[in-house]
Each structure stands twice: as structure tokens, then as C-alpha cells.
Design a protein around this motif. Structure first.
Motif, PDB file in Angstrom:
ATOM      1  N   VAL B 405      39.633  36.226  -1.695  1.00  0.00           N
ATOM      2  CA  VAL B 405      41.409  35.660  -1.316  1.00  0.00           C
ATOM      3  C   VAL B 405      42.604  36.457  -2.135  1.00  0.00           C
ATOM      4  CG1 VAL B 405      42.793  33.844  -1.523  1.00  0.00           C
ATOM      5  CG2 VAL B 405      40.213  33.774  -0.363  1.00  0.00           C
ATOM      6  N   GLU B 406      42.128  36.321  -3.363  1.00  0.00           N
ATOM      7  CA  GLU B 406      43.420  37.254  -4.018  1.00  0.00           C
ATOM      8  C   GLU B 406      43.867  38.469  -3.847  1.00  0.00           C
ATOM      9  OE1 GLU B 406      42.878  36.741  -8.728  1.00  0.00           O
ATOM     10  OE2 GLU B 406      43.273  34.821  -8.832  1.00  0.00           O
ATOM     11  N   ALA B 407      42.785  39.457  -3.514  1.00  0.00           N
ATOM     12  CA  ALA B 407      42.802  40.704  -2.811  1.00  0.00           C
ATOM     13  C   ALA B 407      43.656  40.477  -1.481  1.00  0.00           C
ATOM     14  CB  ALA B 407      41.733  41.422  -3.401  1.00  0.00           C
ATOM     15  N   PHE B 408      43.237  40.089  -0.724  1.00  0.00           N
ATOM     16  CA  PHE B 408      43.648  39.966   0.423  1.00  0.00           C
ATOM     17  C   PHE B 408      45.539  39.539   0.511  1.00  0.00           C
ATOM     18  CE2 PHE B 408      45.586  36.755   3.304  1.00  0.00           C
ATOM     19  CZ  PHE B 408      45.622  37.443   5.002  1.00  0.00           C
ATOM     20  N   ILE B 409      45.284  38.776  -0.495  1.00  0.00           N
ATOM     21  CA  ILE B 409      46.825  37.639  -0.842  1.00  0.00           C
ATOM     22  C   ILE B 409      47.748  39.646  -1.249  1.00  0.00           C
ATOM     23  CG2 ILE B 409      48.613  36.908  -1.643  1.00  0.00           C
ATOM     24  CD1 ILE B 409      47.034  34.543  -1.311  1.00  0.00           C
ATOM     25  N   GLY B 410      46.847  40.112  -2.177  1.00  0.00           N
ATOM     26  CA  GLY B 410      47.807  41.764  -2.721  1.00  0.00           C
ATOM     27  C   GLY B 410      48.558  42.238  -1.371  1.00  0.00           C
ATOM     28  N   ARG B 411      47.332  42.560  -0.432  1.00  0.00           N
ATOM     29  CA  ARG B 411      47.443  43.435   0.082  1.00  0.00           C
ATOM     30  C   ARG B 411      48.270  42.626   1.287  1.00  0.00           C
ATOM     31  NH1 ARG B 411      41.980  43.246   0.523  1.00  0.00           N
ATOM     32  NH2 ARG B 411      41.935  42.058   1.464  1.00  0.00           N
TER      33      ARG B 411
END
Lengths: 471, 471
Positions: B405-411
């Protein structure tokens, strides 16, 4: 007292002389120190005495601005941005000397997005130039402060004008800015999204900061679709109170008037004389409606009912462009009509703004004050915002006349402040209203000073404006 | 990376212990240090871990706020204002401990002026309470962020929500504030006039400052007349692109929609399941029109034409209140419908905002990203502003799920920033988006920090929000 406030600041002669040398070297012909250039760049359309900069840079890019700011920061020399010089409270004066940055060559449209209804421009473009450039897009930039001001200047003074009642002021129409700050770097205050909650609202902090926090190098503006139809109308009222009641009802009913301007009887007399018209010399509202054939007609009919209810004369309106221009002619020429009342006198245009529930009272008391003092001073108001202007005609060479005007302006401002109003709805503080700002916001001015000190620790950005110089 | 950002700050144990003693003495029962009170005041509706304050003052007046700020300033203890705790990015957390000021008892309407269309309230009043109090005046306060948030909290986070497209955000609707500053004094940011050019725009500086510059003690708001008629409608589209094209045409034509909300196919599926409806499971726009019988009908007809042109299904609309409620039911329950897709999972609501010309692209790329990652994440957008929310459903106890999820929010944020958008249209930075703010505005964040340091030199106001703690 407005005029006495305008003092010369201390001059950093050594720094100025060094910077003059640097800028001559860097800018060649684009840096001018001749008397006529310096006079043109301290010219203000006000009663305030001119205070000349020591030189003028004709900037052509943000890099030019950075170079000037860096040189001035290093040597603690004032930087005074200059659009077209139409500010009214001495914003372009240079009380401590320094360098004027002329933006007339930074007047390009940098990008337009019709889908997003926004545009990015260099600060030197004027609002009329911008609207000419936009014509093919079907869009326009609605803010109209009267003068053909530069967008940078309008941003810096948080300008508004006649159709702010519908479209808001510069604070509502600037999406983002680039600004050269005290370290000579350029920052961007916001992205181009229509709204954001990302940190402090630096955009709005720079809008209205009058060049005291940094130098604006580009402005991204919201645009509006050119209305399909524009209607215009005129209606005289038996009293300022009756006219203001009509304004309040119009606003309360949510009729989206584009402009609703109040001219008092003195102003109407001036307009009749100047333009050879025969309007009733009574308080008069000038209205404009933006929409379609149907909505303009609907809004005009709604206003006509309100006018009748408030004791107004017949409401004359039209959706024909030529007839509308005729109806509005008096309003458009109000300033020159007033000056023509006494061409030998000086004119001082001042503004205050009060909650609209207090507008009638504030205008009526001001008229009584004018009469009592034997002043000649027509009143024009952006009535939908509670904002009005008094154009005081007086003899600037006669100390008694000046003193009388200063006392009048003092009372006008105290009156507005006592009614929960502000000492300026749209002209800004500049040099002319520093004492009233202190009266108006007291402790909050301390916060403003703290921000100024933080962002401009060497006090190079337009010193002696908004706040009294500490020097 | 959003979640990893949430670190505890250094605690000033000695100062905190001294202040606890002082506040116990001054506030008696109105100061609580029990675990349950502390937990209630760090509760956030987010994925972020709770960080409890050391005590909670139930303030009843600006004098109470001054007393708390003075004690905390003297002993360098954090002050965290608390409305109803509906903020989404950890704004009410206390990473360095300190004192939560609960505003639930400061919930009065202090004055209303129907003629001026404005009202002054204490910050603890919620928007629903305010609108109940206003009902008899024919006026309402239009900003609706979804949650029944407090006006103080909405001001502090620059909230907006569904009808910002018509009425603007909190920045456009706050006229003036009183604020207790770092020296324990109360200042007023502006008078009550509808516009002003008097000095720096402190009102807009405090709007969206998330409690980091001072504590808001009253808010003066603009109001709107309750529309004579409200129309509502729903229209499904073959693609997000087609729906967004309809939004852009609507905005370009100047149709004054009050709300224009985009729900994606996943969200529509969730709504159908949750509310036992049978909407097409396609990208769908929900619209609301405010006006008279005639204008609502006119606007609806105009939109219907646009919808057809963009390949939309039939536009269902009604001006009947009951039918409208039915049509809008799905939109109103969107959040709970999404949560019901997977009640066992945690929900993370995040928002970005892009120029509307990029909205379709940004949503489509985000949907592709969601699909690729196998995430469950419905999308709801305030499409007229280019603002959209992704509600990511995930298992907060599973590190792999959190990391994904963190990676998704970053993108998601990088995508929005690359499109000239912002990392948050309305939730604010809080603790969750500090790194994205730096990415978004770079050098401008340095100015924000300078302002923070100037106005809050001891860093007592909501430390660890917007900016990473220097400590």
C-alpha cells in the motif's frame, strides 16, 4: 495621517553605488539611471510625493530578476517591482532609493489550458493585453480594477474592482505564482490543481504583499468563459439607503450580478456635466448581468422588482451591446468626470470597505462629513462588496487644503473600522495607509512583521511599504 | 513512504510534567489525563498509529485557550487542537506528547448577519450543528467534507468536499479568524468586510495551517442562501475518460453545478452490493444543481446534452427531494459501501488533485496500478475540481500488505505531481504526506518552515505535522 507618513528612508549610499556598478555591467542598455527613467518609475497616480529609485532594470526573464535580487541582497539595496505604475498608495515609490525592476518586457502568455480554464503569464502583461490574447479561446480574465494594470501589480496589491462581486478578487483568481525570494532563488507557491491542502497557502500570502516578500516572476490565473450574453442596466434611487437596500436584497437573493456599482448624486452630476447626459442627479446603481439570453433577462426582471420595492425609479436595462455601452458610459467615465469638476485641483482616490449592512450608513455619514467640510468629493462604490471610493479634489499646494483632506481621510477610515470594515478594500496599504493598518489589525500586524523579517531578513523588498521602516 | 514517516518525537518530560500540574490546578475536572480520554483524543480515522497526548483540556473560552498556550509556551510543551477527530492524515496525533485542547464545548454561534450573509462561530461547532442553527435564516454553510467535522478542524485543514466546485473551499469561505498565537495573545486576522487589501492575508495563512501556527478561537464564515430548488441526477459512462470529458465540458460551459462526483466501476459495484441497488457497474457521475425550478431544469437539460455527446447513458434527474435522495443514496453511502467490500480489512482514504484536463488519465493509470497490484481500492472523485480519493482496503497487520500500500500511495502521489497536481486536495499533509509536500513544492517548503519558525519559535503548535520535526 496619510500624507505625513511618506518619509524618506535611510539610504545605503555605499551599497547603492556598488549595485549601480554591477547592474551597469550586467545589463548594459537595459539598465537606466537617467532622471527621466527614474521619474517615470516613481510616478504614482496618487497625491503622494514621488520618491525616485536610483536605477531601472528592464527585466526580460526570471534570471534577470534573480540577478538583480542577488546583487541587491548582497549589498542591502532596495528592490521595487514596477508594473505600469497605476497603484494608488505609493507602492512603487522608493523612499530609501534602490532599484526598480520594470516588467514591461516580461509580458508574455506562457501557456493556456482551455480545458482547465487557466493561463500562466509573465507579470508585466496588462489585463487588457491578456484579454486580447485570450479572445480566440472563448475565455476571459474577469478582474477589472479600472486602470489597465499589469497582472503582476494586480496580484501584488490584491486588486479587485467592478466585477469582484461575481468573480472574486485576485486572491480568488490566482492559482499559483513563481517568486524570486530573498536568497535569489525562484520558488513556486503551488501546483496547477484547482485546489490543494498541501501546506501553508503561500499563493495567498504573496497576493497582496505589495512586493515586500519577494518578486513575482509568473502568475497562473483562473479564467472564465466569455458570457453568451451580457446585460446592462441603470436605476436611480431616492437615497443611498434605498440603493444599498436594493444591493443587499440582490445579494441575499443570490442573483449573480456581475457588477453592481453605486454612484452618488455628486458623481452623477459630474457624469452628466462631463458626458452631456441627463441622468437624474440621485444615487444610482449601474448593473451588469452575465449569462444567456434567458438568464440575463430573468436576472434583470428580478432586480427590477427589487428596485421597485426599494423605491427606485424605472430600471432601464438592455442586452444590446451598443445600448449597454451607452447606459454604462457614465460609469466608465466616472473618474474623468470627477476630475473635470475642478480640473485645476489635485485628485486623491481613497477606498474603504465595510460589511454591506453598514454601507449605506458609512456612505451617508461620509457624505455629511464632506458637506460639513465643504469638500468636493464624489463617491463611487463597488456596492456588492461594501467597497467604496471617495475621490477628493483638493489643492495639493495649499497646506490648509492638504490638512483638511488628511483629517477627512482619518475620519473616513475610523468610521469604516468602527463598522467592522477595512481601511482598504482594494488599493492596498502602500505608504498611505500604514497607520490605519495598525489601527485595524493591531496585534496581527506584529505577525505580519515577523513574516516579513523571516522572509526578507535584510529588508530589501519594497521597504517602507505596509510597515513603517524600522530604519 | 507515508506510514513509515510517523515517528515519535522527542518528549520534554520535565516540561510536560510541570504543565500537567499547572493545568490540573487551573482547570480541575476540565482537565483529564486518564487513558480513555487520551485515547479518544488521538483517535484518527486513518491507518496511522495513534500517538496520545498527555492530557486533554476541555476549553470553554478563548481565555482557556490562552491559559493553555501560555503554560505550554513557557515550558515548551506541544499543543494539539482537537475538533471531532475526523482528520485523515494524523493531524490530531501527539508524536511528542503534550496537551490536546478539546473544542467540543466551544460550539456556539456568536453572531449572525443575514444582511451580510456571514456568521461567527466558535471552532468546536460542527457543520451540521451550524446548519441546524442557521435554518431559520434561510441561509446555509455549503462546505461539506463528508464527515460531520468541526468548523475549526475544517478551517485548519482547508477542507472542501463535494460542493467545492460551486462554492469553493474553506479558503474561499472564511472571512476572518481569531487565533491565539505563541505569546498567548489573541489576534484577529481580518475585519468582517467581504474583501480587503490591508496587509498580508493572515486569514488564508491560518486556513490550512493544521494547528501549526496558532490555535483558532473563532471563525467568521460566508454563508449562502438556501437554494429555492435542488435538482439531482445520475449518469453512467462507458469509461472514466468519457465521464471526465463530460465534466470538463460542463465546467467550460459555465454550468454552475453544485456537485459533480465521479464513482468508478469498483465503487459502483460496492454501492450496488451495499445498498441493494442495480446501477450499471460503470463509471458514473452524480450531479446536484442549485437554483430555481427553471434554472435547475435548464442546467439539467444542458448537462443531459453534454452526457449524450460524451457517450453517456440516459441522464436520470429529478427536482423532487425524495427522489433525489434515492438517486444520491449510493453516493452518500460510498464510504461504508467500500468498507463493506471487505469488512475485515483496514481502510486507508487518500486523496490527490490534478488539473481537470489530466483527471481521466490520472484515474485510469491509478486503476491500472490497482489492478496490477491486485489491490481492492474504489475511487470517488470531486471531479469538477480534479480531486479524487482512493480508499485502499488492506490488512494493517500484514507487513507485506502495508508495504504494498505504501508503494502504491507513493506512485499515486508521484503520478499526480507529474501532472502538475497536488499530493492532497483536501485532507492536508498532517503526518502522512510530509515527504510528498517536499517533492511537490521543494524550495517553497523552506519558506513555510521560516514562517513556522517565526510564528512558533518554540515549536509548540502541533509539532511533527506538515514538516518533519527538527528534533
Amino acid at each position: 495621517m496619510a500624507i505625513k507618513d511618506v518619509k524618506a528612508g535611510l539610504r545605503n549610499e555605499e551599497g547603492i553605488s556598488t549595485v549601480l556598478g554591477i547592474l551597469k555591467q550586467s545589463f548594459g542598455e537595459r539598465f537606466q539611471t537617467g532622471q527621466s527613467f527614474r521619474e517615470q518609475h516613481a510616478h504614482t497616480t496618487t497625491y503622494l510625493p514621488a520618491q525616485l529609485p536610483d536605477g531601472v532594470v528592464f527585466a526580460e526573464s526570471a534570471d534577470d530578476v534573480k540577478a538583480v535580487v542577488r546583487a541587491c541582497a548582497e549589498h542591502r539595496v532596495p528592490v521595487v517591482p514596477f508594473g505600469v505604475g497605476s497603484s494608488l498608495e505609493g507602492q512603487v515609490n522608493a523612499p530609501s532609493g534602490g532599484i526598480s525592476i520594470d516588467f514591461s518586457r516580461m509580458n508574455k502568455v506562457l501557456r493556456i489550458s482551455p480545458a482547465d480554464l487557466d493561463v500562466t503569464v509573465e507579470p508585466g502583461i496588462t489585463r487588457e493585453e491578456l484579454n486580447r490574447e485570450l479572445r480566440d479561446t472563448g475565455l476571459f480574465f474577469p478582474i477589472d480594477p479600472g486602470a489597465n494594470a499589469s497582472i503582476g501589480g494586480m496580484t501584488a496589491t490584491r486588486a479587485s474592482g467592478t466585477n469582484a462581486v461575481r468573480y472574486g478578487t485576485m486572491k480568488d483568481n490566482v492559482l499559483s505564482l513563481t517568486v524570486v525570494t530573498a536568497d535569489g532563488e525562484e520558488i513556486r507557491t503551488a501546483q496547477r490543481a484547482r485546489k490543494s491542502s498541501a501546506g501553508y497557502d503561500l499563493t495567498r500570502l504573496f497576493v497582496g504583499s505589495e512586493g515586500t516578500l519577494g518578486v513575482i516572476t509568473s502568475v497562473t490565473l483562473r479564467l472564465q468563459g466569455i458570457p453568451e450574453k451580457i446585460g446592462g442596466g441603470v436605476c436611480a434611487f431616492p437615497s443611498v439607503k434605498a440603493a444599498c437596500d436594493a444591493v443587499i436584497m440582490t445579494v441575499q437573493m443570490g442573483i449573480p450580478v456581475a457588477r453592481i456599482e453605486l454612484l452618488d448624486d455628486v458623481q452623477m452630476r459630474a457624469c452628466n456635466a462631463y458626458s452631456k447626459l441627463s441622468y437624474p442627479e440621485k444615487p444610482t446603481l449601474f448593473l451588469e448581468f452575465h449569462g444567456t439570453e434567458e438568464t440575463v433577462a430573468l436576472q434583470s426582471a428580478q432586480f427590477a422588482e427589487i428596485a421597485t420595492e426599494c423605491g427606485g425609479d424605472d430600471f432601464l436595462w438592455t442586452a444590446n451591446a451598443e445600448e449597454r455601452a451607452k447606459l454604462w458610459h457614465a460609469r466608465h467615465n466616472a473618474y474623468w468626470a470627477s476630475r473635470a469638476l475642478a480640473p485645476e485641483l489635485d485628485g486623491l482616490s481613497t477606498d474603504v470597505c465595510v460589511p454591506i449592512s453598514r454601507l449605506a450608513e458609512c456612505v451617508a455619514e461620509t457624505q455629511a462629513d464632506i458637506a460639513e467640510q465643504g469638500l468636493l468629493a464624489p463617491i463611487v462604490g463597488h456596492a456588492g462588496d461594501g467597497n467604496f471610493h471617495v475621490l477628493v479634489l483638493f489643492d495639493g499646494k495649499d497646506p490648509a487644503s492638504v490638512e483638511k483632506v488628511e483629517a477627512f481621510i482619518g475620519r473616513l477610515n475610523h468610521r469604516a473600522l468602527a463598522m467592522d470594515g477595512t481601511c482598504t478594500g482594494e488599493h492596498g496599504i502602500g505608504q498611505g495607509k500604514m497607520s490605519f493598518l495598525e489601527e485595524e489589525l493591531g496585534g496581527a500586524v506584529h505577525l505580519m512583521r515577523t513574516i516579513k523579517q523571516g522572509l526578507d531578513p535584510k529588508n530589501i523588498f519594497n521597504p517602507g511599504k505596509i510597515f513603517r521602516n524600522a530604519e
